[in-house]
Every structure is written in C-alpha cells, then in structure tokens.
Motif scaffolding. Structure first.
Motif, PDB file in Angstrom:
ATOM      1  N   THR A  53     -56.985 -22.491 -40.928  1.00 26.87           N
ATOM      2  CA  THR A  53     -58.220 -22.337 -41.699  1.00 26.87           C
ATOM      3  C   THR A  53     -58.658 -20.876 -41.826  1.00 26.87           C
ATOM      4  OG1 THR A  53     -58.971 -24.528 -40.997  1.00 26.87           O
ATOM      5  CG2 THR A  53     -60.641 -23.030 -41.866  1.00 26.87           C
TER       6      THR A  53
ATOM      7  N   ARG B 261     -61.287 -17.765 -42.299  1.00 29.14           N
ATOM      8  CA  ARG B 261     -62.637 -17.491 -41.791  1.00 29.14           C
ATOM      9  C   ARG B 261     -63.234 -16.347 -42.591  1.00 29.14           C
ATOM     10  NH1 ARG B 261     -63.938 -19.167 -36.634  1.00 29.14           N
ATOM     11  NH2 ARG B 261     -66.036 -18.479 -37.260  1.00 29.14           N
TER      12      ARG B 261
ATOM     13  N   ASP C  23     -56.573 -26.172 -35.759  1.00 33.94           N
ATOM     14  CA  ASP C  23     -57.539 -25.095 -35.605  1.00 33.94           C
ATOM     15  C   ASP C  23     -58.111 -25.037 -34.194  1.00 33.94           C
ATOM     16  OD1 ASP C  23     -58.560 -25.538 -38.976  1.00 33.94           O
ATOM     17  OD2 ASP C  23     -57.643 -23.748 -38.125  1.00 33.94           O
TER      18      ASP C  23
END
Length: 683
Positions: free
Chosen positions: A42, A44, A73
């Motif tokens: 993921t 950020r 994650d």
C-alpha cells in the motif's frame, strides 16, 4: 546460535536512515547471516513500494541486507506469512527485528511463542510453519537515530518533508549518507528519477578496442543523410502511436538506429531483448514464456555465447582477409597485416605501461597470430571456387570466435577452438545487407569435409548448441514476470500491442515536463519531443545550440545545458533499468536450467570464478581505494539482486532467435565480468 535470518517487516514509505541503520546493526552481528526487509504493497501519501525499493537499492551497500515485497501491509502478518511460505524441509533460524528502545519490541517477545504455536498446532486454517524452523530472540540495544531536536527519525516526518518540499529535513533523515546519495533519493521520492543501474560493461570497457568498434563514425554527408532518415521516421512514429509498427526498410532505409544484431569487433553489439525498442509488450511476454518453458529454440537452435575474442574472415582477390573493425570491412587485412597490427599494439602497451604490460599482452598476440595462420591453412584446403561462391569476393564475412585458454577473460576453456557464428554480407560501403544465421555451421562443415578442421593450434567447431530445460516453477515465475511487464505497460496506459519505444517516449516526456513545471516554464510539445528524441534515442539532428535558442526560460535553459552534458546518461540508465532487470533475471533462470556448455568442467569453472571473485574482493578491500570500493560494492549489489553467487554459470550466455532477429541472454555474466575483467586490474 548463528546463521540467523532477521526478518524486518514494515511500511517503509519511504525507507529512512533510521531503518537502514538498524538493519546495518543487525547485519554486523556475528550470529546474523542476512537481514530481510519485508515491504507491503500500500502507498502512503504518494510514496510507493517501487520508490522505496529504488531508494533501498541506491542507499544500501551491504549484500547481506535485502528487501522483498510482501502481499501484507501488517508487519507482524508479513513476518509470519514469510515463514508459512518456506519449504517444508526448511531448517533455518529466524528472528524478528526491533530495537529495545521502542514499543515494537513487544512483537519480538511474542514472536518466538507464536512461531512455536504455528509449528506445532498451526493457524486457524490448519497451516503450519515448517517443523525445522527455529525462532529466536535478538534485539539491538541501540539508541535510534534522531534529528537535532532529539526527536526520532521517522517515515512520517520524511513524508511531510517531501510534501512541504523541505529538503533540509529530508536530508537530516539520512545522516549517515553522502549528500549526492541523499539528493538522488530525494529525486526518487519526488518522482523525477527511478532506480539506478550500471552502464553496459561491454560498451564502457572494451578499452583498446573502443576505437575500432566505433570506427564507423559518420562523416558530414552521412550525418546529413542520417538526420533526414530520422526525421522521417520520427514523424511516422508520431502518427502511428496507436498502431502496431513494422519497420519497412523500403520506406525507411537503415541508419544508425538500425544497428545489425551481431557481436564484437567488426560486428558491433549483439542486442539484449531490452535493447530492441521495436518489441511489443506482448513480444516481451512471449520471450519470457518461451524462455521459462525451455522453448527458445522454436525458430533456431539456441547456441552458446562463448567468452572469447571476435574476428571476421573473408576471401577476397584470391586471398584470405581479416576484419577487426568496421573500417577493415571494405579493405580487409592480410595475414601478415593483422599479425603486425597486434604486435604494434603490444609495443604500444610496453611503451605506455612497461615490459610487464607487454608480457601480459603476449597471449593475445599469440592467439591472433595462430588464428590467422590456421585459418590460412584451412582455406588453402578448400577449392577457390567454393570460397568465392561463399564469400562473394569479400562481400561476405564469417563471424568467428577465438577461444584460446591463455587469453581467458572470465570463463576458462581447456582447448583452443575457432568457432564460427554466422555469415554476414555487406554492400560496397560496408553496411550490412544480410546475416545468415546458419552460416556458422555451414562453414565448419565445409572445412571439416576438406579435412582441415584440425590445425596446428586450433580445431574448428560450429556454434555450441545448448540444451534448455523448463524452469521447475514455470507457472509462478511466468505470472511474476508477466505482472512486472503489465505494470510497465499500464504505467503510461499503453496496450499490449504497443512497442516498447512508446514507454520510453512517455517516460522521458514526464521527466522533461516535470522539470519545466517545477521551473515555471510553459514548454511546447514540440520542444518536449525534440528533447525526448535527443536523450532517449540519441537523435541529435537538431544542433544543441539551435535547440537552446528555442528556450525562453533561463532556469530551464541552464538545466537543459547541464543535463545534456552529463545527467541525461544517468536518467537513461534509470529509464532502461526495469526492462534490463526483467531480462537479466530471466537469463539467470534460463542458464541455470541449461546444459551442454563448451567449458570442459562446468562445476570446476564456476568454482574457479567464485574463488577468483573472493580473492579480488579481499584484495580491493585491503587496498582501500574509495572509488574502486564503490564500484566493487555496486557490482556486488547487482550480483546479489540476480541471486548472489549461485547465479553464476560457466558461460557468458546464450544466443536465440525471436521473430527472425538474434538476441543474447546473459544473466549474471555482466557484473561478474565487470569485476574480473576490469576491476581486477586496479589491484
């Protein structure tokens, strides 16, 4: 307790100096074998996993520290899933990374107990970690890196510095690294650069042969003709951006961009698949599929790319002729001339570097002298009308390899061979007309039929056919490679039928437009494309002085001036790196599943390479030259990315045919050769 693998999972968006410092402390422990950073998928706040991996590859110089992608994650989940995925017979020791100074130390305390539970009982789904896994506890009693105000360095602060365009804070987040590396990391985070990778060794380090390889530099008339052809081709490509493009040599005559796919000396540079910008994304997938299934021989037999010295031979005006550079294609050297040429080079080495250099060069002189003499004797045994028919009075050359044990580069051979590759026909100006890929076997048979294949020094051999096997985890490997190719394709919304050049053009346009936007310059599409073609495809049909006059923004003009002199070369490497990475790793898998190499004792050859590498590394580290050590570490990282020393095989690579074109696939040979063929001379 030793040989422990430390799992260091985290978000790392981006990786910070504190992360790398902790990993380094673990790696320095005598009981630790390797440290593996596990990074989830993921993004950020705009920082991607790909950017983090690029930063890691830039900043990390310890081959015992690696970074691997994970689907999870959650750091703790990523660590346990790593262990669940291990082979059933795994017997390794594993630990979880954490500093004793933070709350995350709690996960270390529960790690051993949970692993034991998953070994003996399993998880809710009944999965079990292999019984041979031994979980242990290690912690680093070390203060975390901090900013000047005492706050710990964190990815959150680094992300904020990127959003605020605050380079000073970003710089202070990597206190152990040099300014140049941190600036490069900043560019990666800002989306200006991608990953770094090294220049093709065969272009940079031909040393004495560079002048010969590039002897075909264009004169004024050729330059003007080249510009005309390139402009026509560029306009056509722009109109065909949404169509599959097949190069029509009647419509677009060959120019410098149409380099023949051959190797060495007069032949030029044999292409890797990533060198060919005319391949489509579907073509890349097909090459991957054929390679993993052991089907690269669908069109032609796969042959070995041997690690010798290249030479071209022909028959002209009833005598043998030799070519070592493109300048001698139209005016081949006689036997006495080529021998004298190498003796002259030896004397030059003595004059410039001393008697020892001359002695080191003597095997090269011996190899070419013996080659010329044996070829002359062999040709004398063949009827002149046969030679004339094959070589068309100097229009056709046999592309050959001199395999001579005393001139070993990386791969050791125990016997002296003259190996035919192919036959190449040229026109009266020295331009390639046609390449006969079966010509090597034809020539060897003619010489053998004349009972002239065993000469004083060399035996004549055809191209060495390689047996390929299917990669054992073919489907998983194919899915992984296809996914990488798809990511490149979709990055710029390209179709599977689009050629790779469309990716490169889009990539460069992004670089140029981003810089213009950063400097507040409303750049025209025409100027963007002129710069793009110049830096991506080396199209210099627009003189740089004329080009700069078109730029009205002083800051952007200064950037173009500096970038054109130096920086664009590094960006070009970054542009090509994803494609190079795919095919080098593919090459490793192919070569590890191939047999029938020319090396007499493959296992011994590999061991000798590893031994020589180990000694070289030791010698260079003792010498302590900073620039040399940096080069050493760079090449060792390249080897590590390809699978470490286990990726080394007893060959330079293989040659295969795809859609009628010839390509090479090399694997780990390039960085190994960079070390053994170049850096060893700095000792």
């Amino acid at each position: 307790m030793n040989n422990i693998t430390v799992l260091f999972p985290g978000g790392f968006k981006p990786i910070t100096g504190a992360h790398l410092a902790l990993a380094q402390r673990y790696a320095e422990s005598p009981i630790v074998n390797q440290v593996i950073l596990l990074i989830g998928p993921t993004d950020r706040f705009g920082i991607t996993r790909k950017q983090t991996i690029a930063m890691f590859n830039l900043l990390n110089n310890n081959p015992n520290i690696q970074i691997q992608s994970t689907l999870f994650d959650s750091p703790i989940t990523a660590a346990y899933e790593y262990l669940f995925a291990l082979p059933e017979d795994d017997t390794g020791q594993y630990a979880m990374a954490a500093s004793t100074k933070g709350n995350d130390y709690v996960r270390v305390k529960t790690f051993v107990a949970n692993v034991d539970k998953y070994i003996n009982i399993g998880d809710k789904s009944g999965r079990r970690i292999p019984i041979g896994v031994n979980a242990t506890e290690i912690s680093m009693n070390v203060d975390p890196l901090t900013y000047d105000n005492g706050d710990p360095i964190s990815a959150t602060i680094v992300r904020q510095s990127i959003q605020d365009n605050d380079f000073d804070t970003f710089r202070s987040s990597y206190p152990q690294f040099e300014d140049a590396l941190v600036k490069n990391a900043w560019q990666i985070c800002k989306g200006v650069q991608e990953a770094l990778f090294s220049k093709n060794w065969w272009i940079n380090n031909l040393q004495e042969e560079v002048d010969e390889v590039f002897a075909a530099t264009m004169n004024n008339a050729e330059t003007a003709n080249h510009k005309k052809k390139i402009n026509k081709l560029n306009k056509f490509l722009d109109r065909k951006q949404d169509a599959s493009f097949v190069y029509d040599f009647d419509q677009f005559p060959k120019t410098v961009m149409g380099v023949p796919l051959m190797e060495g000396g007069a032949a030029g540079h044999m292409a890797h698949p990533w060198d060919d910008h005319g391949l489509t994304f579907n073509d890349m997938k097909e090459i991957v599929s054929r390679a993993l299934e052991g089907r690269l021989d669908i069109e032609q037999a796969v042959t070995e790319k041997t690690d010798g010295q290249n030479i071209f031979v022909t028959w002209k005006n009833n005598e043998i002729g030799f070519a070592r550079g493109s300048g001698t294609i139209t005016n081949p050297m006689t036997t006495s001339e080529i021998i004298a040429d190498f003796q002259r080079k030896q004397q030059k080495a003595i004059a410039e570097k001393g008697a020892e250099a001359g002695a080191n060069y003597q095997p090269v002189v011996d190899a070419y002298q013996a080659c010329a003499e044996d070829l002359t004797q062999a040709f004398n045994a063949i009827p002149e009308n046969t030679l004339t028919q094959i070589f068309k009075n100097g229009r056709v050359f046999a592309n050959m390899e001199i395999i001579y044990p005393a001139t070993k580069n990386v791969i050791a051979y125990d016997k002296a061979h003259l190996q035919f590759h192919n036959l190449v026909e040229y026109d009266e100006t020295g331009k390639v007309v046609e390449t006969d890929l079966t010509g090597g076997a034809t020539m060897q048979k003619i010489i053998e039929d004349a009972n002239a294949h065993m000469q004083k020094t060399f035996s004549f051999i055809p191209p060495q056919r390689i047996k390929l096997g299917q990669v054992y985890d073919f489907e998983d490997q194919q899915a992984a490679f296809f996914s990488e190719i798809a990511q490149l394709q979709t990055k710029f919304n390209l179709k599977e039928t689009d050629v790779i050049s469309e990716y490169h053009k889009s990539w460069w346009r992004d670089v140029i437009k981003s810089k213009a936007q950063q400097l507040g310059y409303d750049i025209t599409d025409e100027l963007v494309d002129t710069l793009m073609y110049r830096w991506s495809f080396n199209d210099k049909s627009t003189n740089i002085s004329i080009l700069k006059k078109q730029i009205v923004n002083p800051e952007f003009l200064a950037w173009v001036d500096e970038f054109d002199k130096k920086d664009f070369k590094q960006f070009k490497k970054q542009n090509l790196e994803p494609f190079e990475s795919i095919f080098l790793r593919l090459g490793v898998l192919v070569l590890q599943n191939a047999t029938n190499f020319l090396a007499a004792n493959p296992d011994q050859t590999v061991q000798e390479i590893k031994t020589e590498l180990a000694q070289l590394i030791k010698d260079l580290q003792v010498k302590g030259d900073a620039a040399t050590i940096q080069k050493l570490e760079h090449e060792l990282r390249r080897i590590q990315k390809l699978g470490g020393f286990d990726a080394i095989v007893p060959t330079e690579g293989v040659v295969f045919t795809f859609q009628g074109n010839t390509y090479k696939m090399t694997g780990a040979f390039a960085p190994v050769n960079q070390l053994l063929g170049v850096l060893k001379y700095t000792r």
